[in-house]
Design an enzyme around this catalytic site. Structure first.
Site, PDB file in Angstrom:
ATOM      1  N   HIS A 160     -20.507 -29.853 -83.350  1.00  0.00           N
ATOM      2  CA  HIS A 160     -21.925 -29.820 -82.981  1.00  0.00           C
ATOM      3  C   HIS A 160     -22.097 -30.260 -81.526  1.00  0.00           C
ATOM      4  O   HIS A 160     -22.829 -29.635 -80.761  1.00  0.00           O
ATOM      5  CB  HIS A 160     -22.726 -30.779 -83.863  1.00  0.00           C
ATOM      6  CG  HIS A 160     -22.827 -30.384 -85.307  1.00  0.00           C
ATOM      7  ND1 HIS A 160     -22.537 -31.235 -86.343  1.00  0.00           N
ATOM      8  CD2 HIS A 160     -23.215 -29.222 -85.910  1.00  0.00           C
ATOM      9  CE1 HIS A 160     -22.743 -30.640 -87.499  1.00  0.00           C
ATOM     10  NE2 HIS A 160     -23.140 -29.410 -87.273  1.00  0.00           N
ATOM     11  N   LYS A 183     -30.159 -29.706 -99.882  1.00  0.00           N
ATOM     12  CA  LYS A 183     -28.695 -29.789 -99.750  1.00  0.00           C
ATOM     13  C   LYS A 183     -28.157 -31.143-100.207  1.00  0.00           C
ATOM     14  O   LYS A 183     -26.959 -31.391-100.059  1.00  0.00           O
ATOM     15  CB  LYS A 183     -28.289 -29.551 -98.294  1.00  0.00           C
ATOM     16  CG  LYS A 183     -28.549 -28.131 -97.830  1.00  0.00           C
ATOM     17  CD  LYS A 183     -27.897 -27.884 -96.490  1.00  0.00           C
ATOM     18  CE  LYS A 183     -27.997 -26.424 -96.104  1.00  0.00           C
ATOM     19  NZ  LYS A 183     -27.442 -26.180 -94.761  1.00  0.00           N
ATOM     20  N   ARG A 219     -18.685 -20.252 -85.953  1.00  0.00           N
ATOM     21  CA  ARG A 219     -17.279 -20.633 -86.001  1.00  0.00           C
ATOM     22  C   ARG A 219     -16.391 -19.458 -86.344  1.00  0.00           C
ATOM     23  O   ARG A 219     -15.371 -19.222 -85.756  1.00  0.00           O
ATOM     24  CB  ARG A 219     -17.069 -21.739 -87.036  1.00  0.00           C
ATOM     25  CG  ARG A 219     -17.545 -23.069 -86.591  1.00  0.00           C
ATOM     26  CD  ARG A 219     -17.751 -23.984 -87.732  1.00  0.00           C
ATOM     27  NE  ARG A 219     -18.877 -23.554 -88.549  1.00  0.00           N
ATOM     28  CZ  ARG A 219     -19.432 -24.272 -89.505  1.00  0.00           C
ATOM     29  NH1 ARG A 219     -18.935 -25.445 -89.798  1.00  0.00           N
ATOM     30  NH2 ARG A 219     -20.462 -23.826 -90.175  1.00  0.00           N
ATOM     31  N   SER A 252     -19.222 -30.326 -91.266  1.00  0.00           N
ATOM     32  CA  SER A 252     -19.643 -31.634 -91.802  1.00  0.00           C
ATOM     33  C   SER A 252     -19.078 -31.812 -93.207  1.00  0.00           C
ATOM     34  O   SER A 252     -18.647 -32.896 -93.587  1.00  0.00           O
ATOM     35  CB  SER A 252     -21.170 -31.728 -91.851  1.00  0.00           C
ATOM     36  OG  SER A 252     -21.710 -31.597 -90.568  1.00  0.00           O
TER      37      SER A 252
HETATM   38  P1  ADP Z   1     -27.120 -26.136 -91.391  1.00  0.00           P
HETATM   39  O1  ADP Z   1     -27.335 -26.919 -92.662  1.00  0.00           O
HETATM   40  O2  ADP Z   1     -28.383 -25.651 -90.768  1.00  0.00           O
HETATM   41  O3  ADP Z   1     -26.053 -25.087 -91.445  1.00  0.00           O
HETATM   42  P2  ADP Z   1     -25.240 -27.744 -89.933  1.00  0.00           P
HETATM   43  O4  ADP Z   1     -25.470 -29.127 -89.456  1.00  0.00           O
HETATM   44  O5  ADP Z   1     -24.180 -27.545 -90.954  1.00  0.00           O
HETATM   45  O6  ADP Z   1     -26.658 -27.275 -90.390  1.00  0.00           O
HETATM   46  O7  ADP Z   1     -24.931 -26.796 -88.718  1.00  0.00           O
HETATM   47  C1  ADP Z   1     -25.870 -26.572 -87.692  1.00  0.00           C
HETATM   48  C2  ADP Z   1     -25.372 -25.447 -86.821  1.00  0.00           C
HETATM   49  O8  ADP Z   1     -24.174 -25.835 -86.181  1.00  0.00           O
HETATM   50  C3  ADP Z   1     -25.050 -24.156 -87.568  1.00  0.00           C
HETATM   51  O9  ADP Z   1     -25.396 -23.066 -86.729  1.00  0.00           O
HETATM   52  C4  ADP Z   1     -23.553 -24.235 -87.763  1.00  0.00           C
HETATM   53  O10 ADP Z   1     -22.994 -22.941 -87.858  1.00  0.00           O
HETATM   54  C5  ADP Z   1     -23.161 -24.914 -86.470  1.00  0.00           C
HETATM   55  N1  ADP Z   1     -21.887 -25.635 -86.579  1.00  0.00           N
HETATM   56  C6  ADP Z   1     -21.498 -26.505 -87.525  1.00  0.00           C
HETATM   57  N2  ADP Z   1     -20.247 -26.955 -87.292  1.00  0.00           N
HETATM   58  C7  ADP Z   1     -19.837 -26.342 -86.143  1.00  0.00           C
HETATM   59  C8  ADP Z   1     -18.633 -26.354 -85.379  1.00  0.00           C
HETATM   60  N3  ADP Z   1     -17.566 -27.047 -85.747  1.00  0.00           N
HETATM   61  N4  ADP Z   1     -18.586 -25.592 -84.286  1.00  0.00           N
HETATM   62  C9  ADP Z   1     -19.644 -24.842 -83.921  1.00  0.00           C
HETATM   63  N5  ADP Z   1     -20.791 -24.762 -84.586  1.00  0.00           N
HETATM   64  C10 ADP Z   1     -20.903 -25.509 -85.690  1.00  0.00           C
END
Ligand code: ADP
Length: 162
Positions: free
Chosen positions: A17, A41, A90, A128
């Protein structure tokens, strides 16, 4: 003033992130990391804890701030007078959901653009969910999250019933 909103659950924020946030600051004057309530979630961290962890992480970055957000993303983006939504991509597996989300947001408000950013290759396997799983099993997550997130994970998991 060009503003981007980076929305997500951030349960918890990872180095992936953070990589996306830093990339977005090169394109926009202001980046708002919008932590979504995401109650459906059933997150490990509370809404307030997730916002605080993001806040601690981006505190040293000028032009970046963390905010809590609940409700419809397009309405929040309009309230903040932002031009774009940033999301991270990703792998191909992210694509279908992200594509659907971006097109739906465009249907709801055609002025909002979605920008996809690819993280550094070492973060493409990071999520996450996986970080929580490793921490739960006693693995070392220090390469995947900022130090204060690692501490918060350890405290949170220690306070949870087995
Ligand atoms: P959500 O529940 O909205 O998917 P996340 O916190 O899991 O929220 O992810 C927020 C954004 O960050 C999403 O667009 C996800 O694809 C992106 N994301 C999560 N992990 C990574 C990572 N390791 N590298 C790049 N983008 C990421």
């Amino acid at each position: 003033m060009r503003t981007a909103i980076y929305p997500g659950s951030f349960d918890p924020l990872t180095n992936g992130h953070l990589d996306v946030i830093q990339r977005a600051t090169k394109l926009f004057d202001r980046v708002i990391v919008a932590v979504a309530k995401s109650e459906s979630k059933t997150p490990l961290f509370t809404f307030e804890e997730r916002v605080e962890l993001v806040r601690e992480t981006v505190g040293h970055l000028r032009h970046v701030k963390a905010e809590a957000f609940d409700g419809l993303l397009v309405e929040y983006v309009a309230r903040r007078k932002a031009q774009a939504v940033v999301r991270g991509l990703r792998a191909v597996s992210d694509f279908e959901f992200e594509f659907q989300l971006a097109l739906m947001n465009r249907k709801l408000d055609e002025r909002i653009e979605t920008i996809f950013m690819m993280p550094k290759d070492t973060y493409t396997f990071l999520s996450s969910r996986i970080v929580k799983e490793i921490a739960r099993l006693g693995g070392d997550v220090s390469a995947f999250v900022p130090a204060h997130v690692r501490t918060a994970l350890a405290l949170k998991l220690a306070s949870q019933p087995l």
